[in-house]
Every structure is written in structure tokens, then in C-alpha cells.
Design an enzyme around this catalytic site. Structure first.
Site, PDB file in Angstrom:
ATOM      1  CE  LYS A 161      -3.280   2.629   2.888  1.00 53.12           C
ATOM      2  NZ  LYS A 161      -4.205   2.611   4.050  1.00 53.12           N
ATOM      3  CG  ASP A 192      -5.462   7.987   4.415  1.00 51.72           C
ATOM      4  OD1 ASP A 192      -6.351   8.644   3.818  1.00 51.72           O
ATOM      5  OD2 ASP A 192      -5.695   6.959   5.092  1.00 51.72           O
ATOM      6  CE  LYS A 219      -6.625   8.764   7.802  1.00 56.78           C
ATOM      7  NZ  LYS A 219      -7.343   7.682   8.475  1.00 56.78           N
ATOM      8  CG  ASP A 279      -1.931   5.269   4.742  1.00 52.82           C
ATOM      9  OD1 ASP A 279      -1.817   4.231   5.424  1.00 52.82           O
ATOM     10  OD2 ASP A 279      -2.993   5.613   4.186  1.00 52.82           O
ATOM     11  CD  GLU A 326      -6.634   5.290   2.213  1.00 51.63           C
ATOM     12  OE1 GLU A 326      -7.653   5.419   2.917  1.00 51.63           O
ATOM     13  OE2 GLU A 326      -5.510   5.024   2.688  1.00 51.63           O
ATOM     14  NE  ARG A 363     -11.008  -1.025   3.431  1.00 49.56           N
ATOM     15  CZ  ARG A 363     -11.670  -1.207   4.574  1.00 49.56           C
ATOM     16  NH1 ARG A 363     -12.879  -1.765   4.559  1.00 49.56           N
ATOM     17  NH2 ARG A 363     -11.129  -0.840   5.729  1.00 49.56           N
TER      18      ARG A 363
HETATM   19  N1  BES Z   1      -4.345   4.594   6.724  1.00 49.66           N
HETATM   20  C1  BES Z   1      -5.513   4.343   7.477  1.00 49.66           C
HETATM   21  C2  BES Z   1      -5.294   3.334   8.600  1.00 49.66           C
HETATM   22  C3  BES Z   1      -4.394   3.762   9.721  1.00 49.66           C
HETATM   23  C4  BES Z   1      -4.924   4.350  10.858  1.00 49.66           C
HETATM   24  C5  BES Z   1      -3.043   3.528   9.670  1.00 49.66           C
HETATM   25  C6  BES Z   1      -4.088   4.716  11.898  1.00 49.66           C
HETATM   26  C7  BES Z   1      -2.198   3.889  10.714  1.00 49.66           C
HETATM   27  C8  BES Z   1      -2.738   4.481  11.835  1.00 49.66           C
HETATM   28  C9  BES Z   1      -6.611   3.782   6.570  1.00 49.66           C
HETATM   29  O1  BES Z   1      -6.621   4.242   5.262  1.00 49.66           O
HETATM   30  C10 BES Z   1      -7.927   4.189   7.153  1.00 49.66           C
HETATM   31  O2  BES Z   1      -8.192   5.357   7.203  1.00 49.66           O
HETATM   32  N2  BES Z   1      -8.731   3.205   7.574  1.00 49.66           N
HETATM   33  C11 BES Z   1      -9.994   3.461   8.141  1.00 49.66           C
HETATM   34  C12 BES Z   1     -10.988   2.483   7.564  1.00 49.66           C
HETATM   35  C13 BES Z   1     -12.414   2.760   7.950  1.00 49.66           C
HETATM   36  C14 BES Z   1     -12.909   4.012   7.286  1.00 49.66           C
HETATM   37  C15 BES Z   1     -13.253   1.585   7.545  1.00 49.66           C
HETATM   38  C16 BES Z   1      -9.889   3.305   9.645  1.00 49.66           C
HETATM   39  O3  BES Z   1      -9.197   2.378  10.081  1.00 49.66           O
HETATM   40  O4  BES Z   1     -10.440   4.113  10.367  1.00 49.66           O
HETATM   41 ZN    ZN Z   2      -4.793   4.800   4.527  1.00 47.12          ZN
HETATM   42 MN    MN Z   3      -7.645   6.067   5.050  1.00 45.17          MN
END
Ligand code: BES
Ligand code: ZN
Ligand code: MN
Length: 499
Positions: free
Chosen positions: A259, A264, A271, A282, A343, A345
């Protein structure tokens, strides 16, 4: 990155800036005084002077502790680091101790290690820890204290082939991990998708690796709807990089998928500010894949390895993907994007499908995929999931040997239904509960079949927490990008090459 050397010099005569010895907790023999380990040729008086210094400093020999003492009579070094290794240390404990010592000695140019290294595997652990610990990210500010420049490992048999191979491998691994860390630590303004692709081209230059970079036009022509969809909100277009190690006598073929979200923001599903602070990291999965493939080439492993870096910047804008938009992924699966912050996935789905088309023996993806991983396993243990228990166990065994901490998680079939969409084949979010597993169940949909018609063995590494360290440094881990998963991928390639 420091140079690693082997020498049979005696601890009494080695003239470097500092000498590293081990310290084990007090035993019944000499209660109160921790035991000084290594430097078998030390005069008894020197050894007891060091033990007395340890007692005076309250050093207990526990892992994670390190004490600096002035060089005493009988030593040619002005400084000694006594690093705690605990009783009967395993390889990872030694790796961390070596990293701890090298970090404590930052600012010194040349350091010698006299920790006991009876065999090549033990020597490898110490050499790796030292190499990984001697790191600083200096692109925007000079290091307060320069990392140790040269580490000499004192051994009986410096010309032993297995010893030399262990040290050369440690050097390759340390360099690879440092490359990954540098990319992760780079500010996102300076690492647009095209810059990460250029870094891959640069990492392959002068090696036997081949690199293919798909720009936004090539991605459109190739039907990479996930990568394009995620990248469309950014002024800096996405990329897919395919970096390949294809030696003449390859024993099998592994695909690594990373990835590579260079930043992000969450996109329109923005966020909160705090959640964005570490999101330059990320792209840690892509960085790990790139570094691992480069290390595999440096080590000339007789196995074909294809690295797939799925790279985009996830930004909100007038051109950004909207919640309820539908993407057509590589391979034709349609996805309703309900949350633009899910994103990873989307870019990985494209890359997993494309990687599957080459029918590798197995696929491993590496991703900072979910906050749920951090909730479940914390910042030092990554999650591992997969569609094949045997392969998942093989990856876990490689990680264990490499000294990286992963814990197996299930892919419950019932979660698939939570990803149903009324308008598309899949939605990009499902149940909030078990978010790490839901994301993996989504990815599983994009893993293709082998020639035999069964699913290609696949493992998914969720490194969201361990990829980026914000707390106090420890062992060989510095603040910032850690380079986690590089060593596991290399160890897996070694296993595959040696089958
Ligand atoms: N890059 C993030 C996941 C992440 C969070 C990595 C904290 C490192 C530290 C990922 O793209 C994300 O935002 N995932 C979301 C998914 C949700 C919207 C289903 C999440 O985990 O909140
Ligand atoms: Zn991400
Ligand atoms: Mn994300």
C-alpha cells in the site's frame, strides 16, 4: 548506515571509540553483581572493575538497559557500553540490545562489539541490531549525534564463511530498512506518487532489477479503477510500480504487494486533524516491498520476486471521489465507495488482481490498512491474515526468524455479507466491529486463482501501528518510520528459494 566489519582482535587491544559488552542479571554465584558478558580475553581485574562500575550505577543487566562507563585499565577504548541482555537471551533480545547500544553510542565514530556470538545466527542478530540501530533521518535537520559510522564485531573466526555471510546479509538488510525508513520519514510534499515511483526506479538502478512504472494514462488504459479513483482528488496523479527480481535459476515466484498512499487525509471522508499527523507513513507497505525486493536482489536469492507498489495520494478536492461513487476495479469487480478513508483496500484490490494474473506461487500484501489493527494489537505487533493456513504459518515463521512480531487473525466468512452493496459487487466498508478483519475479507475478493483453479495462497500483513513509531526509541527502533516487514519479506523469500 554504518559499516559492519569482522575482526579477531582482542578486546584489550582493539582501539576504537567505544567497546560494547553484555550485562546479565546477577546470579547465585555473585549476588548483587551483574555478570559482564563477552571479551573472554579480558584480564580478571578489568572484568571485576567493570562489574563494580555496573553495581555502582545500579545496572541490573535487564534487556532495554544500557550504561556507559569510562574505559578502565586493561582496555584500549576510552568508553565501554554495558548493555543489558537478561538471562539466556534469544536472538531478538540480542538484536535489540545491539541496537540499544549503538543508539546510546551515537556521536562515536567507531565501535567494537564483544557480545558473545558463538554461532553465525547469533552473530547475525547482533550485526543486524547494530546496523538497524545506526540510523538517523537527516533530510531536514542534521542529527544531534551522528549515527555510529563503523561497527567491528569481535569474533574468533573472522574468515569463517558463515560469519561473513551473516554480516554481509545484516548490511544488506540494514541498508534496505534504512531506505524504507527514509521514504516513510520524507514529508509528503516531497514524496508525491511520482516521487515514490522515481525512488523505486532509483533503488533498482545499477542492480539486476527491472522496473515498470504505470502513470495515470497507463493506469486508465489498464483498467486500474481503484488506484485511479483514490488518486483522482490529488493534483499529483497516482502510479503503479512493478519491480521485478527474475534470476535465471529461479525456484518459484513470490508476489509482494504494498500500500503506497503517500498521504492519507481521508479524502472527502476527511480525517480529524490528529488522525492525519502520521499519515505520511501510509506508504510504509510500498516502502517495505520496494526495500525487500532490492534486498532480495542484493542477496542474489534464486527466487523470482515481483513487487507491486500501489501508489496514490488521498486528498479531498473538487475532483475527489465521493461517498456513493462506484469504481470498476482491475478485473472488473465494481465497488461502491461509501467511505473515502477506506482507500487502502481500493488501491490494493487493483494490485492484488494484477499480481494474481501472473499466477505466482503465493502473494503477500503489506499495508497500514486499519486503525482497528492498532486497537487490537497495539503499536508493536502487526496482524497477519490469509486464505491458506499453511502459507500464513510459513510467513509467521519467517517473521519470527527475522525478529518481527506478528499475530494471526481470522477471516470470518460471515463478515463478507457486511460488505454487500445494493448497487455494486462490493461496498468498501462493512461492519465497524472487527475492522481489521473486514478489510482483509475485502482484499480476499481480489486474490485470484492458480492454474489448478484454487485460490493463490495469500497473506495480508496489517502494519498500521508498527509502521511508524511516535514514542520513545527502543532497541533498534527509532522515532518515525520503522521499516517493519522488510526483514520478514526477505526471510520469506529466503525460505522460498531454499525449498
Ligand atoms: N491509513 C488508514 C489506517 C491507519 C490508521 C493507519 C491509523 C495507521 C494508523 C486507513 O486508510 C484508514 O483510514 N482506515 C480506516 C478504515 C475505515 C474508514 C473503515 C480506519 O481504520 O479508520
Ligand atoms: Zn490509509
Ligand atoms: Mn484512510
Amino acid at each position: 548506515m554504518s559499516r559492519l566489519l569482522l575482526s579477531s582482535k582482542s578486546v584489550k587491544s582493539v582501539s576504537v571509540d567505544a567497546l560494547v559488552l553484555g550485562l546479565a542479571p546477577a546470579t547465585g554465584k555473585r549476588p548483587g553483581a551483574p555478570e559482564v558478558l563477552g571479551g573472554d580475553d579480558l584480564p580478571r581485574a578489568t572484568r571485576s572493575a567493570l562489574a563494580e562500575a555496573a553495581v555502582a550505577l545500579g545496572a541490573n543487566g535487564k534487556p532495554g538497559s544500557v550504561h556507559l562507563v569510562p574505559g578502565t585499565a586493561g582496555l584500549a577504548t576510552p568508553l565501554v557500553a554495558l548493555v543489558g541482555v537478561g538471562a539466556a537471551p534469544d536472538h531478538e533480545t540480542l538484536r535489540r540490545a545491539a541496537g540499544q547500544a549503538v543508539r546510546a553510542l551515537a556521536g562515536k565514530g567507531r565501535v567494537a562489539f564483544a557480545l558473545p556470538t558463538p554461532d553465525a545466527a547469533t552473530l547475525a542478530a547482533v550485526a543486524e541490531g547494530a546496523g538497524l540501530g545506526a540510523y538517523a533521518f537527516t533530510r531536514y535537520k542534521a542529527a544531534e549525534r551522528e549515527p555510529v559510522a563503523e561497527v567491528t564485531l569481535l569474533v574468533d573466526k573472522p574468515r569463517d564463511k558463515t560469519f561473513r555471510a551473516a554480516v554481509e546479509r545484516a548490511e544488506v538488510l540494514s541498508r534496505a530498512v534504512a531506505t524504507a525508513r527514509d521514504l516513510i520519514n520524507t514529508a509528503p510534499a516531497d514524496l508525491a506518487p511520482a516521487d515514490l515511483a522515481a525512488a523505486a526506479v532509483q533503488a533498482a538502478a545499477g542492480t539486476s532489477l527491472t522496473v515498470r512504472v504505470l502513470d495515470e494514462q497507463a493506469l486508465a488504459d489498464g483498467g486500474f479503477g481503484g488506484i485511479l479513483g483514490v488518486g483522482q482528488g490529488s493534483s499529483r496523479p497516482p502510479r503503479l510500480v512493478v519491480v521485478e527480481h527474475a534470476p535465471a535459476k529461479a525456484k518459484g515466484h513470490l508476489a509482494f504487494v504494498g500500500k503506497g498512499i503517500t498521504f492519507d487525509s481521508g479524502g472527502l471522508s476527511l480525517k480529524p486533524a490528529g488522525g492525519m499527523e502520521t499519515m505520511k507513513s501510509d506508504m510504509s507497505g510500498a516502502a517495505a516491498v520496494l526495500a525487500a525486493v532490492r534486498a532480495v536482489a542484493d542477496l542474489k536469492l534464486p527466487v523470482k520476486v515481483t513487487g507491486w507498489l500501489a501508489i496514490a495520494e488521498n486528498m479531498p478536492s473538487g475532483t475527489a471521489i465521493r461517498p456513493s461513487d462506484v469504481l470498476t476495479m482491475h478485473g472488473g469487480t465494481t465497488v461502491e465507495v461509501l467511505n473515502t478513508d477506506a482507500e487502502g483496500r481500493l488501491v490494493l484490490g487493483d494490485a492484488l488482481d494484477a499480481a494474481s494474473a501472473e499466477r505466482p506461487d503465493a502473494i503477500v500484501d503489506v499495508a497500514t490498512l486499519t486503525g482497528a489493527q492498532v486497537v487490537a494489537l497495539g503499536n508493536r505487533v502487526s496482524g497477519i491474515m490469509g486464505n491458506d493456513e499453511e502459507f500464513r504459518s510459513a510467513v509467521l515463521a519467517a517473521a519470527e526468524r527475522a525478529g518481527e512480531s506478528f499475530w494471526p487473525m481470522p477471516l470470518p466468512d460471515e463478515l463478507r455479507a457486511t460488505l454487500d452493496s445494493p448497487v455494486a459487487d462490493l461496498a468498501n466498508i462493512g461492519d465497524r466491529a472487527g475492522g481489521m478483519l473486514v478489510a482483509a475479507v475485502f482484499l480476499r475478493e481480489f486474490v485470484g486463482d492458480s492454474a489448478a483453479g484454487t485460490a493463490i495462497p495469500w497473506a495480508h500483513l496489517d502494519i498500521a501501528g508498527p509502521a511508524f513509531a511516535t514514542g520513545e526509541p527502543w532497541g533498534y527502533t527509532h522515532r518515525g518510520g520503522t521499516g517493519v516487514a522488510v526483514r520478514t519479506l526477505v526471510a520469506l523469500a529466503e525460505d522460498h528459494a531454499g525449498r
